[in-house]
Design an enzyme around this catalytic site. Structure first.
Site, mmCIF file in Angstrom:
data_model
loop_
_atom_site.group_PDB
_atom_site.id
_atom_site.type_symbol
_atom_site.label_atom_id
_atom_site.label_comp_id
_atom_site.label_asym_id
_atom_site.label_seq_id
_atom_site.Cartn_x
_atom_site.Cartn_y
_atom_site.Cartn_z
ATOM 1 C CG ASP A 1 -1.927 0.797 0.998
ATOM 2 O OD1 ASP A 1 -2.076 1.958 0.241
ATOM 3 O OD2 ASP A 1 -3.367 1.204 2.009
HETATM 4 C C1 NOJ Z 1 -3.426 4.414 -0.256
HETATM 5 C C2 NOJ Z 1 -5.264 2.835 0.431
HETATM 6 O O1 NOJ Z 1 -4.816 2.529 1.198
HETATM 7 C C3 NOJ Z 1 -5.487 2.161 -1.270
HETATM 8 O O2 NOJ Z 1 -6.543 1.460 -0.204
HETATM 9 C C4 NOJ Z 1 -5.642 2.309 -2.498
HETATM 10 O O3 NOJ Z 1 -5.030 1.255 -3.462
HETATM 11 C C5 NOJ Z 1 -4.021 3.293 -2.227
HETATM 12 N N1 NOJ Z 1 -3.739 4.106 -1.350
HETATM 13 C C6 NOJ Z 1 -3.555 3.816 -3.671
HETATM 14 O O4 NOJ Z 1 -4.544 4.835 -4.018
#
Ligand code: NOJ
Length: 776
Positions: free
Chosen positions: A302
Site C-alpha cells: 500500500d
Molecule cells: C491507500 C489506500 O489504503 C489503498 O486502499 C489505495 O488503493 C492506495 N492508497 C492507492 O490509492
C-alpha cells in the site's frame, strides 16, 4: 638442511597448495547459469518473460519493482517526483492515478519508446465502486446480498476503466470490519467472513472475467492484506493485534476466497500483524499467502507503507525496511521508492539476493503478460471505446437498479412508505440537494456533476413538481474546523451564510404546507472512507436540532439516511415514522431514492453490519463467542453485559424490512444425522403474505454447540435472495456438508468436529428458527 626436514617441508607445501584444490573439486557443484531462459522458467516465468529477463540488467529489474503516482488523484501524503525521466529510463514498472485513454497512452509511450527494452507500464487506479458510473459504496453494495448484481457491477466498472486506459484496479477491499468508528468500514462488505468471501469471489470474477487477455477485463487486487479492518479504537492505519484463531477463522477467509477465485494481485496493509508491519511480514506473506495459499502472483505494497516501516520502528533506514519487504516476498513498492533507491546497494552488500529481485520482477512481468501488454502495450487505449462505454445509458440504468437494491428499510411505522406520487412533500435536510455528496467516498474517477440528487429524483417521479417543497434546514455540520477536515476533496460540508435558526424556520414553513416530511440527513461523503475515523458516529448536532424542530410540526417524518458506516441513531428512530438507509448510492442515487420512496421499487437490502445502540457497545456483531456468563437479556449482575444498555444492537446483522411481509414455515431437515462425506439439506417454505411483490434474503446460521475451542453463538453459512409475488411461496433449500462445518482449531488444523449443531433459518440474524442435527 636435513634431507628429512626438506622432504617434510616439501610435503607440507604440496598439501597447502594442492589439498584445497582437491577439496574444492570434491564440493564444487556444477555451475548453474542464472541468466538463461531455463533458469527463469524454474522461478515461474513464461517463455516470453524468461527471455525478457535474460536481457534485463539488475537496475532495470529493480526499476520494474517501482510503482509511482504523478498525483492525478491524490490518495496519500506523498507524490512521486521526476516521473517522466524515471519512465524514460526504465526506473518504473507501473503507474497509477492517471486516466483517459489518450493521456495514459502518452505515459505508456514514454516508457515504451524511450526505455532501453521498451517494457510497458502496468496502469492502476482505485476503481472501487464503479468507475465513472459510480455504484453504491461497497458497504451499500454488500447490503444487496445479490452476488450476480455485485459481479455485474465489477464487470461494468472493468469495462469503463479499461476504456479509460486502466488495466489494474486496487479492489476488492475485503477487510472484515466490526468497528464503525473506522471510516473505511464503508469500503468493505461488513462484519461477516462468509458473506465477505462470497462478495470477494464475485468482485474478482467481475473484474477479471474468464480471460484477463480480453481488453475489457482488468487485473483485480485484493486488499488490504491483512487484518486492516481491526485497528485499535477504530483509528485508521492503527495497531491491530488478534489471536491466530480469530485471524484464521474470521478475518482471513475473504482474502483467501479472493485468492482461490484467482485474483491477480494482493495489496499489503498499513498495520502490524503480530507486531511486524504487513509490508515486511514474512509470516503473512511467505508462510500464509505464498506457501499455504500458493499465491505466486503480484504483491504490491500500500501507499508508502515500506517507508512507514521506519515509523513503525522496525528498521532504521530505507535500505533496511526495503530489504525486509523484498524478503517477505513483496514485489512492487507503491510510492516509497525504497526498492528503487536501495536494493542495488543491498545486493552489493549481500543483504538481498538476485533471486529475490528476480522473483519479484518475474511476478510483475507475468502480470503484464497476462494482461496482454507484452504483445501490445497500447491495447487499452482505444479512445473510441470511451465514447460509447463510459457513463452509457445502460450503465446508468444498472447503477439505478443497484442503488435501489442497496437501500435498507429500517423502520416503516403504519406503512407510511411508500409515498403517493401526488403527495405534498417537504424535502428537507442538508443532503436533499447535495450533488457533491451523492457519490460517496473513494470515487476518484466519478464526476459528482453527473450525479442525480434526491430532489431531482423525487421531482422526476412526482405527479407535479409543485408538490415538492425544498429547504436545506441545516448544515451537515456547523463546526467549521470539522468541515475543513472533511472537505479535503471539495466542499462537501457547505456552511450556509444563514444562521441555523433561519434555516430551521424555512424548513418548518415548508413542512407545515406539506403532507409528509422527507428529511435527508446523515454524513458527508468523506466523513467515512480513508483517514475518516470518528469517535462520535451519531448525527451531527445541527441535524439533530433540525429533526427535533420538524417533530414539533406533528407531520409524519420519513428519514433518508446517508452514511458510510453504521451510525448511532437510537434517538432518531423514535423521532421518525420511517427510516430508509441509503448509504451513498452513487451516480443514480437520487433516482433510486425516489424509486423506493414512491414504491416503484420495493426495498430489499439487509444490513451487513450491526448498528450499535450507542458508542460504548462497539464492537457489536452477530457471531460473538458465548462467554462463560452469557447475557441473560435482562442486564442482571454477574453476567457478561452492561447495566446501562442491552447487549443486542439496535439493528442486527441481516436486518431489513420490505413493503411486503414474508412468512417462514418451520425449517425441515432431511436427516438429523450428517455422516462424513455425505450431505443433508435444510429447507424452509417462505411465503409473500403482503400485497406487493418483493425480494427476501433467507439466511442460514449454524452453531457448533460443543467444540474443542469456544465456538460462536452463530455463524452465517448460507443465504438465498428470492423474489415472490403476493401470495406466492417458495421452498428454499440449503445443503449442509462437513466442509461447511470446518473451522481452524487450537493447532490451526481446518477440521469439522463431531457432535451437535443448531441450524437456524430466518429473516435476520436474530429472528431465526432453530433445528438440531449431529455430525457423526
Ligand atoms: C491507500 C489506500 O489504503 C489503498 O486502499 C489505495 O488503493 C492506495 N492508497 C492507492 O490509492
Amino acid at each position: 638442511m636435513n634431507r628429512h626436514l626438506i622432504t617434510v617441508f616439501s610435503l607440507l607445501l604440496v598439501c597447502i597448495n594442492v589439498l584445497p584444490v582437491i577439496n574444492a573439486q570434491k564440493t564444487k557443484k556444477p555451475a548453474v547459469s542464472t541468466n538463461n531462459v531455463t533458469y527463469y522458467k524454474t522461478l515461474g516465468a513464461s517463455k516470453k518473460v524468461a527471455l525478457l529477463m535474460t536481457k534485463l540488467t539488475i537496475d532495470e529489474k529493480i526499476g520494474q519493482l517501482n510503482l509511482i503516482t504523478p498525483g492525478g488523484t491524490v490518495t496519500g501524503e506523498v507524490v512521486s517526483k521526476d516521473v517522466e525521466s524515471k519512465m524514460k529510463t526504465g526506473k518504473v514498472g507501473g503507474i497509477f492515478g492517471i486516466r483517459g485513454a489518450g493521456k495514459v497512452r502518452q505515459a505508456q509511450e514514454l516508457a515504451v519508446k524511450n526505455s532501453r527494452l521498451g517494457i510497458p507500464l502496468i496502469v492502476g487506479m482505485d476503481v472501487i465502486h464503479g468507475h465513472q458510473t459510480v455504484f453504491p459504496i461497497p458497504l451499500g453494495m454488500s447490503c444487496t446480498w445479490d452476488m450476480k448484481l455485485i459481479e455485474q457491477s465489477a464487470r461494468i466498472a472493468a469495462r469503463e476503466a479499461t476504456a479509460d486506459g486502466i488495466m489494474w484496479t486496487f479492489s476488492p477491499m475485503v477487510d472484515i470490519a466490526r468497528d464503525p468508528r473506522w471510516g473505511r468500514i464503508s469500503e468493505g462488505s461488513g462484519e461477516d467472513p462468509y458473506l465477505g468471501s462470497r462478495i470477494a469471489e464475485a468482485m474478482v470474477k467481475g473484474y477479471q472475467g474468464t480471460d484477463l487477455n480480453d481488453p475489457t477485463t482488468m487485473l483485480a487486487c485484493v486488499k488490504h492484506f491483512a487484518l486492516y479492518g481491526a485497528p485499535e479504537g477504530g483509528r485508521d492505519y492503527g495497531t491491530v493485534d488478534m489471536s491466530k484463531l480469530r485471524m484464521y477463522n474470521e478475518y482471513l477467509p475473504p482474502y483467501k476466497a479472493a485468492v482461490d477465485a484467482g485474483v491477480g494481485s494482493v495489496m499489503t496493509s498499513f498495520n502490524v500483524i503480530d507486531y511486524v508491519p504487513a509490508s515486511g511480514n514474512k509470516f503473512i506473506f511467505k508462510d500464509v499467502l505464498r506457501k499455504k495459499w500458493k499465491f505466486n502472483d503480484l504483491v504490491v505494497t500500500d501507499y508508502t507503507s515500506i517507508m512507514e516501516m521506519m515509523e513503525h520502528s522496525t528498521g532504521e533506514n530505507m535500505q533496511e525496511v526495503a530489504s525486509q519487504s523484498l524478503k517477505a516476498t513483496i514485489d512492487m513498492d507503491m510510492v516509497s521508492e525504497g526498492f528503487l533507491s536501495t536494493l542495488k546497494k543491498s545486493l552489493d552488500e549481500g543483504k538481498v539476493t538476485v533471486k529475490e529481485i528476480d522473483n519479484a520482477c518475474i511476478r510483475i512481468l507475468m502480470a503484464k503478460e497476462r494482461l496482454g501488454l507484452l504483445d501490445d502495450p497500447y491495447r487499452y487505449f482505444d479512445e473510441k471505446r470511451a465514447e460509447t462505454e463510459i457513463l452509457s445509458a445502460e450503465n446508468r440504468a444498472f447503477a439505478r437498479k443497484a442503488a435501489a437494491a442497496s437501500f435498507v428499510l429500517l423502520k416503516n411505522e403504519n406503512n407510511i412508505l411508500p409515498l403517493k406520487k401526488d403527495m405534498k412533500i417537504a424535502l428537507v435536510g442538508p443532503l436533499a440537494d447535495s450533488r457533491r455528496n451523492m457519490l460517496g467516498t473513494w470515487s476518484v474517477s466519478g464526476d459528482h456533476e453527473k450525479a442525480v440528487t434526491v430532489l431531482e429524483g423525487i421531482k422526476s417521479l412526482a405527479t407535479s413538481t409543485n408538490n415538492i417543497l425544498h429547504a436545506k434546514g441545516a448544515n451537515i455540520s456547523d463546526d467549521k474546523d470539522f468541515a475543513r477536515r472533511v472537505n479535503v476533496f471539495g466542499e462537501e460540508i457547505v456552511i450556509d451564510v444563514r444562521s441555523a435558526d433561519e434555516m430551521i424556520k424555512e424548513a418548518i414553513e415548508v413542512a407545515q404546507k406539506s403532507d409528509v416530511i422527507v428529511a435527508v440527513l446523515g454524513e458527508a461523503a468523506d466523513m467515512s472512507g480513508e483517514a475518516s475515523s470518528m469517535t462520535d458516529i451519531s448525527l451531527q448536532s445541527s441535524q439533530k436540532k433540525l429533526l427535533a424542530a420538524l417533530k414539533t410540526t406533528g407531520k409524519p417524518i420519513v428519514m433518508v439516511l446517508y452514511n458510510g458506516r453504521p451510525m448511532v441513531i437510537k434517538d432518531e428512530m423514535n423521532d421518525v415514522n420511517a427510516l430508509l438507509d441509503v448509504w451513498f448510492g452513487g451516480t443514480e442515487g437520487g433516482h433510486a431514492v425516489a424509486d423506493v420512496l414512491f414504491g416503484d421499487v420495493n426495498p430489499s437490502g439487509k444490513l451487513t453490519t450491526s448498528f450499535p445502540v450507542n458508542m460504548g457497545q462497539i464492537p457489536v456483531y452477530h457471531s460473538m463467542l458465548n462467554t462463560g456468563r452469557p447475557d441473560s437479556g435482562n442486564q442482571s449482575k454477574f453476567r457478561s453485559n452492561y447495566i446501562d444498555a442491552p447487549n443486542n444492537p439496535l439493528f442486527p446483522f441481516g436486518y431489513g424490512l420490505s413493503y411486503t411481509t414474508f412468512e417462514y414455515g418451520k425449517p425441515v431437515l432431511s436427516s438429523q444425522k450428517l455422516t462424513k462425506g455425505k450431505e443433508l439439506t435444510i429447507s424452509v417454505n417462505v411465503k409473500n403474505t403482503g400485497k406487493v411483490a418483493g425480494h427476501e434474503v433467507v439466511q442460514l446460521y449454524i452453531r457448533d454447540v460443543v467444540g474443542s475451542i469456544a465456538r460462536p453463538v452463530k455463524e452465517l453459512k448460507g443465504f438465498e435472495k428470492i423474489y415472490l409475488t403476493p401470495g406466492e411461496s417458495k421452498e428454499v433449500v440449503f445443503t449442509i456438508n462437513e466442509e461447511l462445518l470446518k473451522f481452524y482449531n487450537e493447532t490451526l488444523e481446518y477440521k469439522a468436529e463431531k457432535g451437535q449443531f443448531n441450524a437456524m433459518i430466518g429473516t435476520n440474524s436474530v429472528n431465526v428458527q432453530s433445528v438440531t442435527f449431529y455430525l457423526e
